[in-house]
Motif scaffolding. Structure first.
Motif, PDB file in Angstrom:
ATOM      1  N   UNK A   1       0.839  -1.204   0.000  1.00 53.03           N
ATOM      2  CA  UNK A   1       0.000   0.000   0.000  1.00 53.03           C
ATOM      3  C   UNK A   1       0.872   1.251   0.000  1.00 53.03           C
ATOM      4  N   UNK A   2       1.907   1.263   0.822  1.00 49.04           N
ATOM      5  CA  UNK A   2       2.811   2.415   0.870  1.00 49.04           C
ATOM      6  C   UNK A   2       3.548   2.588  -0.458  1.00 49.04           C
ATOM      7  N   UNK A   3       3.908   1.478  -1.093  1.00 50.76           N
ATOM      8  CA  UNK A   3       4.597   1.553  -2.391  1.00 50.76           C
ATOM      9  C   UNK A   3       3.712   2.220  -3.439  1.00 50.76           C
ATOM     10  N   UNK A   4       2.398   2.038  -3.310  1.00 54.72           N
ATOM     11  CA  UNK A   4       1.491   2.656  -4.284  1.00 54.72           C
ATOM     12  C   UNK A   4       1.546   4.181  -4.204  1.00 54.72           C
ATOM     13  N   UNK A   5       1.984   4.725  -3.087  1.00 54.28           N
ATOM     14  CA  UNK A   5       2.095   6.181  -2.934  1.00 54.28           C
ATOM     15  C   UNK A   5       3.165   6.756  -3.860  1.00 54.28           C
TER      16      UNK A   5
ATOM     17  N   UNK B   1       3.696   5.772  -6.940  1.00 59.51           N
ATOM     18  CA  UNK B   1       3.070   5.896  -8.255  1.00 59.51           C
ATOM     19  C   UNK B   1       2.007   6.990  -8.270  1.00 59.51           C
ATOM     20  N   UNK B   2       1.290   7.111  -7.163  1.00 55.05           N
ATOM     21  CA  UNK B   2       0.175   8.060  -7.115  1.00 55.05           C
ATOM     22  C   UNK B   2       0.142   8.745  -5.752  1.00 55.05           C
ATOM     23  N   UNK B   3       0.849   9.862  -5.609  1.00 59.97           N
ATOM     24  CA  UNK B   3       0.897  10.558  -4.322  1.00 59.97           C
ATOM     25  C   UNK B   3      -0.477  10.975  -3.799  1.00 59.97           C
ATOM     26  N   UNK B   4      -1.437  11.116  -4.688  1.00 62.18           N
ATOM     27  CA  UNK B   4      -2.790  11.478  -4.253  1.00 62.18           C
ATOM     28  C   UNK B   4      -3.366  10.404  -3.340  1.00 62.18           C
ATOM     29  N   UNK B   5      -2.986   9.141  -3.548  1.00 63.38           N
ATOM     30  CA  UNK B   5      -3.463   8.060  -2.674  1.00 63.38           C
ATOM     31  C   UNK B   5      -3.053   8.314  -1.227  1.00 63.38           C
ATOM     32  N   UNK B   6      -1.835   8.776  -1.035  1.00 62.84           N
ATOM     33  CA  UNK B   6      -1.364   9.082   0.320  1.00 62.84           C
ATOM     34  C   UNK B   6      -2.207  10.195   0.928  1.00 62.84           C
ATOM     35  N   UNK B   7      -2.478  11.199   0.146  1.00 63.62           N
ATOM     36  CA  UNK B   7      -3.304  12.314   0.634  1.00 63.62           C
ATOM     37  C   UNK B   7      -4.708  11.829   0.987  1.00 63.62           C
TER      38      UNK B   7
END
Length: 105
Positions: free
Chosen positions: A62-66, A68-74
């Motif tokens: 899940x953290x790795x996906x951030x 690729x898409x920093x919006x996911x972290x937000x």
């Protein structure tokens, strides 16, 4: 026949001496694929090693996906979900530990 047997024996005896290829974790892979200037192999490996100690495998993905898409972290950070909030707390603790271990701060 003797040569084949000798060759097979040497292969078996030498096998433990050959290092196994290191497998990169999800955060190391994501880090290396990112376009960040600080994403050196040693930095990404350090971050991944901290992740392996502090996050579950699913949380690492899940953290790795951030990357690729920093919006996911937000989205996770702003979420009202208890599950997302608990993950975010663990993710922040991981980030603090990685910063300390990998940058010496």
């Amino acid at each position: 026949m003797k040569q084949t047997l000798l060759a097979a024996t040497l292969v078996i005896l030498a096998a433990p001496l050959v290092p196994a290829p290191a497998s990169a974790g999800p955060l190391e892979t994501a880090c290396l694929r990112s376009d960040r200037a600080q994403a050196t192999r040693s930095m990404c490996r350090c971050i991944d090693s901290v992740a392996q100690r502090t996050l579950t495998r699913a949380e690492q993905r899940r953290a790795a996906s951030f990357f690729r898409d920093p919006q996911l972290a937000q989205d996770v950070r702003m979420s009202k979900s208890d599950r997302d909030n608990a993950f975010w707390a663990r993710y922040r603790a991981f980030g603090d530990a990685a910063e300390q271990a990998c940058t010496g701060r």
